[in-house]
Design a protein around this motif. Structure first.
Motif, PDB file in Angstrom:
ATOM      1  N   PRO A 164      56.419  19.363  84.311  1.00 56.59           N
ATOM      2  CA  PRO A 164      57.523  18.694  83.462  1.00 56.59           C
ATOM      3  C   PRO A 164      57.762  19.763  82.031  1.00 56.59           C
ATOM      4  N   GLY A 165      58.813  20.119  81.774  1.00 60.75           N
ATOM      5  CA  GLY A 165      58.839  20.690  80.405  1.00 60.75           C
ATOM      6  C   GLY A 165      58.279  22.033  80.349  1.00 60.75           C
ATOM      7  N   ALA A 166      57.667  22.657  81.382  1.00 60.57           N
ATOM      8  CA  ALA A 166      56.876  23.934  81.265  1.00 60.57           C
ATOM      9  C   ALA A 166      57.436  25.135  81.854  1.00 60.57           C
ATOM     10  N   ASP A 167      58.848  25.429  81.406  1.00 59.92           N
ATOM     11  CA  ASP A 167      59.675  26.620  81.704  1.00 59.92           C
ATOM     12  C   ASP A 167      58.954  27.828  80.612  1.00 59.92           C
ATOM     13  N   LEU A 168      57.891  28.533  81.162  1.00 60.56           N
ATOM     14  CA  LEU A 168      57.445  29.529  80.439  1.00 60.56           C
ATOM     15  C   LEU A 168      57.883  30.960  80.557  1.00 60.56           C
ATOM     16  N   SER A 169      59.124  31.115  81.397  1.00 62.83           N
ATOM     17  CA  SER A 169      59.389  32.418  82.105  1.00 62.83           C
ATOM     18  C   SER A 169      60.091  33.249  80.865  1.00 62.83           C
ATOM     19  N   HIS A 170      60.309  32.888  79.823  1.00 57.56           N
ATOM     20  CA  HIS A 170      60.653  33.846  78.872  1.00 57.56           C
ATOM     21  C   HIS A 170      59.729  34.007  77.497  1.00 57.56           C
ATOM     22  N   GLU A 171      58.487  33.319  77.737  1.00 53.75           N
ATOM     23  CA  GLU A 171      57.352  33.265  76.570  1.00 53.75           C
ATOM     24  C   GLU A 171      56.463  34.752  76.998  1.00 53.75           C
ATOM     25  N   GLU A 172      56.163  35.172  75.887  1.00 49.69           N
ATOM     26  CA  GLU A 172      55.269  36.327  75.828  1.00 49.69           C
ATOM     27  C   GLU A 172      53.842  35.803  75.335  1.00 49.69           C
ATOM     28  N   LEU A 173      52.815  36.555  75.851  1.00 49.19           N
ATOM     29  CA  LEU A 173      51.454  36.171  75.570  1.00 49.19           C
ATOM     30  C   LEU A 173      51.040  37.291  74.427  1.00 49.19           C
ATOM     31  N   SER A 174      50.695  36.963  73.129  1.00 44.04           N
ATOM     32  CA  SER A 174      50.139  38.016  72.290  1.00 44.04           C
ATOM     33  C   SER A 174      48.768  37.708  71.694  1.00 44.04           C
ATOM     34  N   VAL A 175      47.850  38.492  71.826  1.00 48.61           N
ATOM     35  CA  VAL A 175      46.425  38.539  71.580  1.00 48.61           C
ATOM     36  C   VAL A 175      46.097  39.428  70.577  1.00 48.61           C
TER      37      VAL A 175
END
Length: 99
Positions: free
Chosen positions: A49-60
Motif C-alpha cells: 500500500p502506497g509504495a509506488d516507487l517506480s519513479h524514485e531514484e536512489l542517491s548514495v
C-alpha cells in the motif's frame, strides 16, 4: 516423520483394522495440499500500500575513508580501528575474521 505425542494412542487391534485403501486415501490427502506456484509470478501480483516507487531514484553519498577506519582484507568490510585484530602479510584483519 513427526509424531504427535498428545494424540490418543491406538491399541494393536485398532492399528490392524486400518485398511490399505484408508491408508492410501490418507497419503493422497496429505499430498493434495501441495501446489506448484511460480514464485516470480506470485511476487508480481503483490502490491504494497502506497509504495509506488517506480519513479524514485536512489542517491548514495560515499564518504572518503576516515583516519580511524580500516578495510578488512578478509571480509572487505570497513571497521573502526578498535576492531583491528592483527596484520597478516601487511594486510589488516578484523576481530571477526581473526577468530
Amino acid at each position: 516423520m513427526a509424531t504427535d505425542y498428545d494424540a490418543p494412542r491406538k491399541t494393536d487391534d485398532e492399528q490392524s483394522e486400518d485398511s490399505i485403501e484408508e491408508l492410501k486415501a490418507r497419503r493422497h490427502d496429505k499430498n493434495s495440499g501441495k501446489v506448484d506456484e511460480d514464485e516470480v509470478e506470485a511476487a508480481e501480483s503483490f502490491e504494497l500500500p502506497g509504495a509506488d516507487l517506480s519513479h524514485e531514484e536512489l542517491s548514495v553519498k560515499v564518504l572518503p575513508r576516515q583516519s580511524d577506519e580500516f578495510t578488512c582484507a578478509s571480509c572487505f568490510l570497513v571497521h573502526h580501528r578498535s576492531q583491528l585484530a592483527e596484520q597478516r602479510n601487511g594486510q589488516l584483519i578484523c576481530r571477526d575474521c581473526a577468530a
